[in-house]
Design a protein around this motif. Structure first.
Motif, PDB file in Angstrom:
ATOM      1  N   VAL A  39      -9.535   1.104  -7.112  1.00  0.00           N
ATOM      2  CA  VAL A  39      -8.483   1.440  -6.151  1.00  0.00           C
ATOM      3  C   VAL A  39      -9.172   1.745  -4.824  1.00  0.00           C
ATOM      4  O   VAL A  39     -10.319   2.177  -4.805  1.00  0.00           O
ATOM      5  N   PRO A  40      -8.484   1.512  -3.711  1.00  0.00           N
ATOM      6  CA  PRO A  40      -9.117   1.845  -2.434  1.00  0.00           C
ATOM      7  C   PRO A  40      -9.284   3.346  -2.279  1.00  0.00           C
ATOM      8  O   PRO A  40      -8.434   4.124  -2.690  1.00  0.00           O
ATOM      9  N   ARG A  41     -10.373   3.754  -1.700  1.00  0.00           N
ATOM     10  CA  ARG A  41     -10.666   5.169  -1.465  1.00  0.00           C
ATOM     11  C   ARG A  41     -10.243   5.617  -0.073  1.00  0.00           C
ATOM     12  O   ARG A  41     -10.547   6.707   0.361  1.00  0.00           O
ATOM     13  N   LEU A  42      -9.576   4.750   0.647  1.00  0.00           N
ATOM     14  CA  LEU A  42      -8.996   5.099   1.933  1.00  0.00           C
ATOM     15  C   LEU A  42      -7.613   4.473   1.995  1.00  0.00           C
ATOM     16  O   LEU A  42      -7.337   3.492   1.330  1.00  0.00           O
ATOM     17  N   ILE A  43      -6.747   5.072   2.786  1.00  0.00           N
ATOM     18  CA  ILE A  43      -5.384   4.581   2.943  1.00  0.00           C
ATOM     19  C   ILE A  43      -5.102   4.413   4.427  1.00  0.00           C
ATOM     20  O   ILE A  43      -5.297   5.354   5.205  1.00  0.00           O
ATOM     21  N   VAL A  44      -4.654   3.218   4.815  1.00  0.00           N
ATOM     22  CA  VAL A  44      -4.282   3.002   6.210  1.00  0.00           C
ATOM     23  C   VAL A  44      -2.964   3.739   6.449  1.00  0.00           C
ATOM     24  O   VAL A  44      -1.972   3.508   5.769  1.00  0.00           O
ATOM     25  N   THR A  45      -2.995   4.657   7.401  1.00  0.00           N
ATOM     26  CA  THR A  45      -1.839   5.487   7.718  1.00  0.00           C
ATOM     27  C   THR A  45      -1.224   5.002   9.021  1.00  0.00           C
ATOM     28  O   THR A  45      -1.926   4.816  10.010  1.00  0.00           O
ATOM     29  N   ARG A  46       0.079   4.804   8.983  1.00  0.00           N
ATOM     30  CA  ARG A  46       0.799   4.352  10.174  1.00  0.00           C
ATOM     31  C   ARG A  46       1.759   5.452  10.621  1.00  0.00           C
ATOM     32  O   ARG A  46       2.560   5.921   9.834  1.00  0.00           O
ATOM     33  N   THR A  47       1.642   5.840  11.891  1.00  0.00           N
ATOM     34  CA  THR A  47       2.547   6.830  12.458  1.00  0.00           C
ATOM     35  C   THR A  47       3.067   6.291  13.789  1.00  0.00           C
ATOM     36  O   THR A  47       2.619   5.228  14.252  1.00  0.00           O
ATOM     37  N   LEU A  48       3.974   7.008  14.405  1.00  0.00           N
ATOM     38  CA  LEU A  48       4.481   6.581  15.709  1.00  0.00           C
ATOM     39  C   LEU A  48       3.393   6.573  16.772  1.00  0.00           C
ATOM     40  O   LEU A  48       3.447   5.812  17.725  1.00  0.00           O
TER      41      LEU A  48
END
Length: 190
Positions: A39-48
Motif C-alpha cells: 500500500v502507498p505510505r503517502l497519500i496525496v491530499t487535495r484541499t482548496l
C-alpha cells in the motif's frame, strides 16, 4: 557529548505539486518489491488551498514511537522505523501522529482461506480475519536509489532532505549572501 537527533525526511512543495499521484503508485510498487504490505505510505491530499502528498515527517521526537506499546515503531539511525511484523494494530500511533501521516492497513493472514471467504475487503483498515498494522513512510528503506516518490515526481515537488546537510547548506548560503552584501556595500561607499 550527547548529539541531538536529526532524521532524514521527504518534504513536498505544494506550489509545484500537480496532484498526479505518481508518487503514490511508486510507493506502492516499492513497498511490494521490498516485501512490505503493498500500500502507498503517502497519500496525496487535495484541499482548496493546494495539493501535496502527506507522509511521515520522521519526527526527531517521534510521538508515534513513544506511544507504541510493543516497540514496532523505533528510533532508527536516521528515521523512525516501523517493524510491521511485530505491530499489533492498536492504532495508538495514528492518534499520536501530529500530521495524520500514519494510518492502519490490513494484511492477509495465512490462516484464512480467502478463496472460501469472498466477502473480505482488504481496503478496510479493520476486517475480520485480517491483521491490522500501521502504515507509514519508511523512506524506502533498503532501496539503493532512496525514496521512490522523490525519484518519480514529474515536477520535482518532492525532495529527500538530510536535515543536517540541508541546515548547513542554508546557513552557508546565508553567510555567503551576507558577506557578498557587505562587500558590495563597502565597494559602493569607498
Amino acid at each position: 557529548m550527547n548529539e541531538l537527533r536529526v532524521n532524514k525526511f521527504v518534504i513536498a512543495n505544494p506550489k509545484v505539486c500537480i496532484g498526479c499521484a505518481t508518487c503514490m503508485a511508486a510507493c506502492y510498487e516499492s513497498s511490494y518489491k521490498r516485501g512490505k504490505l503493498a500500500v502507498p505510505r503517502l497519500i496525496v491530499t487535495r484541499t482548496l488551498s493546494g495539493t501535496m502528498p502527506n507522509q511521515c515527517r520522521q519526527c526527531d521526537d517521534a510521538p508515534c514511537a513513544n506511544v507504541c506499546p510493543v516497540g514496532a515503531l523505533r528510533f532508527g539511525e536516521n528515521s523512525i522505523e516501523l517493524h510491521e511484523e511485530i505491530c499489533i494494530g492498536c492504532k495508538m500511533c495514528t492518534l499520536a501522529c501530529p500530521f495524520g501521516a500514519i494510518r492502519a492497513g490490513a494484511e492477509i493472514m495465512p490462516s484464512i482461506n480467502y478463496t472460501m471467504e469472498p466477502k473480505y475487503n482488504l481496503g478496510l483498515e479493520s476486517e475480520i480475519g485480517a491483521k491490522s498494522i500501521a502504515i507509514k513512510c519508511d523512506l524506502c528503506n533498503g532501496r539503493a536509489e532512496g525514496p521512490s516518490c522523490v525519484e518519480v515526481c514529474p515536477t520535482g515537488a518532492l525532495m529527500f532532505i538530510d536535515a543536517r546537510s540541508f541546515e548547513n547548506k542554508v546557513i552557508s548560503e546565508k553567510a555567503n549572501g551576507s558577506v557578498e552584501a557587505f562587500v558590495q556595500h563597502m565597494i559602493k561607499y569607498t
